[in-house]
Design a protein around this motif. Structure first.
Motif, mmCIF file in Angstrom:
data_model
loop_
_atom_site.group_PDB
_atom_site.id
_atom_site.type_symbol
_atom_site.label_atom_id
_atom_site.label_comp_id
_atom_site.label_asym_id
_atom_site.label_seq_id
_atom_site.Cartn_x
_atom_site.Cartn_y
_atom_site.Cartn_z
ATOM 1 N N THR A 150 15.358 -13.438 9.480
ATOM 2 C CA THR A 150 14.759 -14.562 9.096
ATOM 3 C C THR A 150 13.585 -14.937 10.138
ATOM 4 N N LEU A 151 14.425 -15.318 11.396
ATOM 5 C CA LEU A 151 13.661 -15.870 12.427
ATOM 6 C C LEU A 151 12.872 -14.626 13.038
ATOM 7 N N GLY A 152 13.604 -13.519 13.253
ATOM 8 C CA GLY A 152 12.573 -12.360 13.614
ATOM 9 C C GLY A 152 11.244 -12.173 12.869
ATOM 10 N N PHE A 153 11.644 -12.297 11.661
ATOM 11 C CA PHE A 153 10.101 -11.958 10.686
ATOM 12 C C PHE A 153 9.196 -13.097 10.923
ATOM 13 N N VAL A 154 9.753 -14.282 10.982
ATOM 14 C CA VAL A 154 8.806 -15.364 11.212
ATOM 15 C C VAL A 154 8.077 -15.277 12.279
ATOM 16 N N ALA A 155 8.886 -14.767 13.589
ATOM 17 C CA ALA A 155 8.302 -14.727 14.898
ATOM 18 C C ALA A 155 7.143 -13.485 14.842
ATOM 19 N N ALA A 156 7.594 -12.568 14.189
ATOM 20 C CA ALA A 156 6.666 -11.207 14.327
ATOM 21 C C ALA A 156 5.292 -11.408 13.782
ATOM 22 N N VAL A 157 5.596 -12.167 12.479
ATOM 23 C CA VAL A 157 4.396 -12.383 11.660
ATOM 24 C C VAL A 157 3.431 -13.408 12.507
ATOM 25 N N ALA A 158 3.954 -14.271 13.155
ATOM 26 C CA ALA A 158 3.240 -15.427 14.161
ATOM 27 C C ALA A 158 2.598 -14.559 15.240
ATOM 28 N N LEU A 159 3.395 -13.786 15.775
ATOM 29 C CA LEU A 159 2.767 -12.943 17.119
ATOM 30 C C LEU A 159 1.656 -11.880 16.533
ATOM 31 N N ASN A 160 1.777 -11.431 15.308
ATOM 32 C CA ASN A 160 0.845 -10.524 14.756
ATOM 33 C C ASN A 160 -0.593 -11.094 14.618
ATOM 34 N N PHE A 173 15.425 -9.211 19.301
ATOM 35 C CA PHE A 173 15.631 -7.866 18.739
ATOM 36 C C PHE A 173 14.614 -7.448 17.515
ATOM 37 N N PHE A 174 14.827 -8.467 16.394
ATOM 38 C CA PHE A 174 14.234 -8.150 15.301
ATOM 39 C C PHE A 174 12.918 -8.347 15.385
ATOM 40 N N ALA A 175 12.434 -9.387 15.994
ATOM 41 C CA ALA A 175 11.021 -10.096 16.156
ATOM 42 C C ALA A 175 9.994 -8.534 16.732
ATOM 43 N N LEU A 176 10.907 -8.173 17.811
ATOM 44 C CA LEU A 176 10.136 -6.978 18.481
ATOM 45 C C LEU A 176 9.922 -5.769 17.671
ATOM 46 N N LEU A 177 11.124 -5.423 16.653
ATOM 47 C CA LEU A 177 11.041 -4.340 15.896
ATOM 48 C C LEU A 177 9.899 -4.438 14.950
ATOM 49 N N PHE A 178 10.057 -5.868 14.334
ATOM 50 C CA PHE A 178 9.277 -6.079 13.403
ATOM 51 C C PHE A 178 7.694 -6.104 13.440
ATOM 52 N N LEU A 179 7.465 -6.863 14.745
ATOM 53 C CA LEU A 179 6.126 -6.706 15.479
ATOM 54 C C LEU A 179 5.597 -5.239 15.396
ATOM 55 N N ALA A 180 6.316 -4.325 15.802
ATOM 56 C CA ALA A 180 6.033 -2.954 15.947
ATOM 57 C C ALA A 180 5.716 -2.466 14.641
ATOM 58 N N GLY A 181 6.545 -2.695 13.651
ATOM 59 C CA GLY A 181 6.487 -2.355 12.481
ATOM 60 C C GLY A 181 5.199 -2.877 11.585
ATOM 61 N N LEU A 182 4.995 -4.263 11.872
ATOM 62 C CA LEU A 182 3.685 -4.808 11.395
ATOM 63 C C LEU A 182 2.436 -4.236 11.741
ATOM 64 N N LYS A 183 2.552 -4.064 13.039
ATOM 65 C CA LYS A 183 1.243 -3.414 13.681
ATOM 66 C C LYS A 183 0.895 -2.089 13.000
ATOM 67 N N VAL A 191 12.028 0.173 9.232
ATOM 68 C CA VAL A 191 12.180 -0.590 10.294
ATOM 69 C C VAL A 191 13.386 -1.579 10.231
ATOM 70 N N ILE A 192 13.344 -2.284 8.900
ATOM 71 C CA ILE A 192 14.554 -3.141 8.728
ATOM 72 C C ILE A 192 15.698 -2.587 8.650
ATOM 73 N N ALA A 193 15.697 -1.348 7.937
ATOM 74 C CA ALA A 193 17.095 -0.637 7.770
ATOM 75 C C ALA A 193 17.602 -0.322 9.183
ATOM 76 N N ALA A 194 16.876 0.262 9.868
ATOM 77 C CA ALA A 194 17.166 0.878 11.137
ATOM 78 C C ALA A 194 17.605 -0.368 12.118
ATOM 79 N N ALA A 195 17.146 -1.362 12.073
ATOM 80 C CA ALA A 195 17.209 -2.550 12.937
ATOM 81 C C ALA A 195 18.703 -3.097 12.579
ATOM 82 N N VAL A 196 18.754 -3.355 11.208
ATOM 83 C CA VAL A 196 19.934 -4.104 10.863
ATOM 84 C C VAL A 196 21.153 -3.326 11.252
#
Lengths: 412, 373, 310
Positions: free
Chosen positions: C103-113, C190-200, C232-237
């Motif tokens: 959850t936190l990773g997602f929020v951070a990634a969306v914000a950073l994106n 860790f999740f924020a970083l991977l999710f950010l890459a995914g979002l991009k 990305v989610i599956a691999a990260a988890v």
């Protein structure tokens, strides 16, 4: 100039060979594993190494500091996988485990032929010997005692430190004032709590191990655990954080004035003296006596040989720790009590009132329990069982049952 | 009534102006192509029309009502993207019907609409598939289907053919033209491909640097480009530009350069001369023998393409390219002559690069003004 | 010079042979060989050795007891109270930590994106916890949550949530939750970083299409963002579950498994069994069980998420 690949390789090999030959011409190098980590401990150690270098110019010592909690993991890994050091520090509680896993070399003959032996009376060797064979040379001792806030005691109208557990509880009630955030006693309930739980069990008259068999007297042990846990559960004279408080927390509690008493050993004197004024704010006293026995530990620590490659140099090094010069150097830096009687005569000990409690304790103090599996049982069984009593998950009876069950399994 | 009115649309990001007041109207049923190189502002303009981007100033009206303040979904538009933008987890059917689904169209009606659109685009057999299992052309059709079912006031196409291979691109281009003629809905279409613009548009807006360079029907854009940029951007091979002088005297007006004399006929007006650029399309350069030659040069390269042979010649010190007969026999180094019909040429001012209308009285400035001696 | 010349004339020089070899299909195996050896040495051998000692008696302090004991340790485990507590705690610990981290990773990634001004700096800041070694993070949080000096206790008392300082790690009701929060804080970048890459990697056009179609932010998230990030989610988890199950360091620093096994997890239990009791046989058996559970988890999880398809 052109260099062919072969010439280059040959030159590299020659250089490498030259490099590996060089140390053989120089002094014998040995390494030393220890768990000294604080600044004062390191200063003492470096001083000893310096003195040793002057006395034995043919030997160089490389020290390696390993955090206390990791020490046994590292040693046991070295025993299993190789990579033992030449020498290593041995404290009394770990002696049985270390000899059982074959980590230490028998040094009986060398000890018997050693002139420094005269300064180390027989009881110093008990914790370093097994079945008549000696495995380590004692160097210093940790003597259990109590630190108390002299000013708090005076404020509460208490004449002096408690001599028995009964007096201790009475004092505790007077010294506690949760509204001011003040608690009488900094009880150790986290890592290392087992030490005082075992002391309590013995104070209430129960042995732990006899002739290699579990020998806990259930009734006495239950009484002991009930009493000790009641300080937290019923009397509430210890901080609410007790179940997770270990060395660091009880020290902070005492140094910051949250608590009026803590139990520890001579090793923390320097640290406490740095925060509080000896003789005015704090003083030391022997541990209070229990109803059946007066328990305080005197744990000699020494050094042993762990590898036979440079055994002569290794012996020089570990026996040097037993000599007066080294003991005084360590005492000056750390305040650690010398094992050597010659060093005990030093005025720094004789003339310091703070040390009187330790000198008195030497008269009745016991060695820590030493049996194979003691460390595992203490940390993995006694600690969680007692914590569970503190947190209300177990009754003292259940906790003692688990301790007995665990002890039997450990000795099996 | 205009389907789309773009009024004084400006867009800037901080100090950077991307659009400088764009004014375009599109008639009902028209096909407007926004044409220009990348960075000209055409995609930004399209996004502003769609409501995906906000203008800094100006107004957009669709079907007679101002939509500037409305979100995309309330503008009654449908959009087709270069990347197709199909929802990867949804079937083709749901992809096509998604806009209807979001608008609460009942399932029965939705299914019927989807079927109709799918048949029109010949993708009826693909409805159960996922986008990942479609070819590029099929995805493009699905994306168009998604737009068609909505029956919007306006279609927006954002470089829809750029991701297709050459053959498919031609095929889909025809498909889009057919669709437009069949549905009659107005379309705004962004591309950098001038062939698409020429074939599809009823109206082309050639854009550069945030300005509309010329807004006209394709024929006009091709034959009477407003400036050298438009002239050079449209047509392949590009229009030939020959630098030279426009002279006017009692003998009439004529364009001259080294190896070039094009008589523009008529009375030349005032005597004078002017630096300018002659623009002539490759197909207007006719290879001739001796007589009537306007240009004389030496053949540099001959490239047969099948239907034509492209001949590059050096005239003076400038290269020109001509579309010659397929059986053209000349060879490198040969002398070659071309005739130019004065009515097919364009003249541009050498400095402003703007079009000069031949026969305009103000064509020639007096000698003293431009310092010619 | 002359030797070089000879080499090019003679076709049978070692370089030429190597060159010829590189044209064959054996070349691939030859290139894989070093890493294969390394894998065998540092992964396969220790793993197999772990299996072997799990069916042996191996207590360092009882050298005489060495020998095969078959399934003894596994049978003992079934009636080992601490094992079951650890298993339960491991499940809670991993599930809760991952849920918070995702959850936190997602929020951070969306914000950073969003590429708003300042997000670059914010991006670095957000990654800081992950750069801290677990042990450092552990000590830092031990201090922050300290019942005497802790800043967090002070804040909570000041804003009136707590009446007195709370010893978070001393109460079995809060100890596990507190350690989970610390772990989540440490692991979410860790999740924020991977999710950010995914979002991009998600085409902007998809969101535009959805906006034109009339899908709001929630639907866009559910229908575009989540499916596009599925792999990305599956691999990260999976990666995170493995690292959480296997690393006891944070718990070792914060609670040592206490109070009273309230925060005991399998990895810490195996560690303590091996290095406090020197019972490597039983510790080996515990590790084998962890290994099997992780393999089962990864297999089932990959099946469920279908990430290997497409």
């Amino acid at each position: 100039m052109q260099i062919t690949k072969r010439e280059f390789l040959a030159a590299t090999a020659a250089l490498a060979l030259a490099g590996s030959i060089r140390p053989a011409n120089a002094a014998t190098a040995i390494n030393y594993w220890h768990h000294f980590t604080s600044q004062s401990e390191m200063a003492g150690l470096l001083k000893i190494i310096e003195l040793f270098g002057k006395a034995h110019p043919g030997v160089t010592v490389t020290q390696e500091s390993i955090p206390n909690s990791e020490y046994m993991a590292k040693v046991s890994s070295a025993v299993v996988a190789g990579g033992r050091p030449d020498t290593g520090m041995v404290i009394a509680e770990r002696f049985a485990d270390l000899t059982a896993m074959g980590a230490l070399t028998d040094i009986t003959k060398r000890v018997n032929a050693w002139k420094g032996r005269a300064n180390l009376p027989e009881n110093r060797w008990t914790g370093m010997s097994q079945d008549g064979a000696v495995y380590a040379v004692p160097a210093y001792a940790f003597v259990d005692w109590m630190y108390y806030r002299k000013d708090y005691f005076e404020e509460a109208g208490l004449a002096g430190p408690p001599k028995t557990l009964d007096e201790f509880v009475t004092a505790c009630r007077k010294l506690t004032n949760p509204a001011k955030g003040r608690y009488a006693f900094g009880m150790r309930g986290g890592a290392g709590a087992f030490k005082y739980v075992i002391d309590m069990i013995e104070s209430f008259g129960s042995p732990i191990v006899k002739n290699g068999q579990a020998a806990i007297d259930k009734a006495a042990a239950v009484e002991a655990v009930s009493f000790y846990s009641s300080l937290f559960l019923k009397e509430k004279v210890v901080p609410p954080s007790t179940p997770n408080d270990s060395y660091r927390q009880i020290m902070e509690g005492f140094r910051t004035g949250q608590t009026a008493m803590i139990w520890h050993h001579t090793g923390s004197l320097i640290e406490i003296s740095a925060a509080l004024k000896a003789g005015e704010q704090f003083a030391t006293a022997p541990m209070p006596a229990g109803p059946k026995a007066h328990i305080a530990r005197v744990a000699y620590a020494g050094n042993g040989i762990m590898k036979d490659d440079n055994v002569d140099a290794a012996w020089d090094w570990i026996s040097f720790w037993g000599e007066t010069d080294a003991a005084i150097a360590l005492l000056e830096a750390t305040g650690y009590f010398p094992a050597s009687t010659a060093a005990l005569e030093d005025r720094r000990i004789k003339s310091n009132p703070v040390y009187q409690a330790a000198s008195k304790t030497l008269e009745f103090g016991r060695l820590p329990n030493s049996f194979v599996g003691a460390a595992g049982w203490s940390e993995n069984v006694v600690n969680p069982a007692f914590q569970s009593v503190l947190t209300g998950q177990l009754t003292p009876v259940q906790a003692v049952d688990r301790m007995i069950e665990g002890l039997e399994a450990a000795l099996r | 009534m205009a389907t789309l009115s773009i009024n004084r649309i400006r867009k800037s990001y901080g100090a950077l102006d991307v659009l400088h007041g764009i004014d375009v109207d599109l008639e009902d049923g028209g096909f407007l192509v926004l044409l220009g190189p990348s960075g000209c502002g055409k995609s930004t303009l399209l996004n502003i029309i769609a409501g995906l981007d906000e203008p800094s100033a100006g107004d957009i009206a669709i079907a007679g009502r101002s939509v500037t303040a409305l979100p995309p979904k309330d503008r009654n538009i449908a959009m087709v993207f270069q990347s197709y933008a199909l929802y990867p987890t949804m079937s083709v059917e749901r992809n096509i019907g998604f806009g209807l689904e979001m608008r609460g169209v009942p399932e029965q009606q939705r299914k019927a609409e989807i079927r109709k659109a799918a048949e029109m685009l010949q993708i009826g057999h693909l409805l159960d598939r996922l986008p990942a299992n479609l070819s590029g052309g099929q995805r493009q059709r699905v994306a168009m289907g998604r737009a068609i079912v909505r029956n919007p006031d306006l279609f927006l196409f954002d470089e829809p053919l750029s991701n297709l291979d050459a053959k498919l691109r031609v095929e889909m281009r025809t498909e889009i033209k057919r669709l437009h003629e069949r549905l009659g809905t107005s379309i705004v279409y962004v591309t950098h491909d001038q062939i698409e613009a020429m074939t599809l548009a009823t109206k082309v807006a050639v854009m550069k640097g945030g300005y509309v360079q010329q807004l006209a029907d394709p024929r006009t854009i091709y034959e009477r480009p407003a400036n050298m940029f438009v002239a050079g951007f449209i047509g392949s091979p590009a229009m030939n530009f020959i630098r030279g002088k426009l002279l006017s005297d009692s003998a009439g007006a004529r364009f001259t350069s080294e190896g070039v004399i094009v008589s523009l006929g008529g009375p030349g007006g005032a005597n004078g001369t002017r630096e300018c650029v002659l623009g002539v399309r490759p197909e207007e350069l006719k290879v001739v023998e001796m007589e009537d030659a306007s240009l004389e040069g030496v053949i540099d390269v001959v490239e047969p393409t099948g239907p034509d042979t492209m001949v590059t010649a050096i005239v003076g010190n400038q290269a020109v390219i001509a579309r010659a007969e397929p059986r053209f026999q000349g060879r490198r180094g040969d002398q070659i002559r071309f005739r130019v019909d004065p009515s097919s040429i364009n003249l541009f001012d050498a400095k402003t690069e703007a079009r000069i209308d031949v026969g305009d009285a103000s064509l020639i400035r007096p000698i003293h003004e431009n310092g010619f001696s | 010079m002359r030797r070089d010349h000879m080499k090019s004339v003679l076709p049978r020089g070692p370089i030429t042979l190597l060159g010829n070899l590189s044209e064959t299909r054996y070349w691939v195996y030859l290139l894989l060989f070093p890493s294969l050896i390394l894998l065998l040495l540092v992964v396969a051998y220790p793993t197999l050795y772990g299996f072997v000692i799990s069916v042996r008696e191996m207590r360092l302090t009882r050298p005489g007891l060495n020998g095969w004991v078959g399934m003894k340790h596994y049978v003992a485990m079934m009636s080992d109270r601490v094992f079951w507590i650890s298993l339960k705690n491991t499940a809670i610990w991993v599930t809760a930590a991952i849920a918070i981290e995702v959850t936190l990773g997602f929020v951070a990634a969306v914000a950073l994106n969003r590429n708003l001004p300042g997000t670059k700096l914010f991006g670095v800041l957000i990654l800081l916890p992950y750069f801290l070694p677990n042990v450092v993070a552990g000590h830092m949080w031990a201090l922050l949550l300290d019942p005497r000096l802790g800043v967090i206790n002070d804040l909570l008392v000041r804003i009136g949530i707590l009446s007195t300082y709370k010893a978070w790690f001393a109460d079995p009701a809060t100890a596990l939750a507190a350690t989970i929060l610390v772990e989540a804080w440490h692991g979410f970048p860790f999740f924020a970083l991977l999710f950010l890459a995914g979002l991009k990697g998600i085409p902007e056009d998809l969101y535009k299409a959805a906006a034109v179609d009339g899908a709001g932010p929630v639907r866009q998230f559910r229908l575009i963002t989540v499916p596009m990030l599925k792999t990305v989610i599956a691999a990260a988890v999976i990666l995170r579950v493995i690292s959480l199950v296997n690393s006891p360091d944070l718990l070792l620093v914060l609670t040592g498994g206490g109070p009273g096994n309230a925060t005991q997890v399998l990895s810490l239990y195996a560690f303590q069994t091996a290095y406090r009791e020197f019972n490597f046989g039983y510790a080996g058996a515990l590790s084998v069980v962890m290994f099997i559970l992780l393999m089962l988890f990864a297999t089932i999880y990959i099946r469920l998420t279908h990430v290997t398809k497409e």
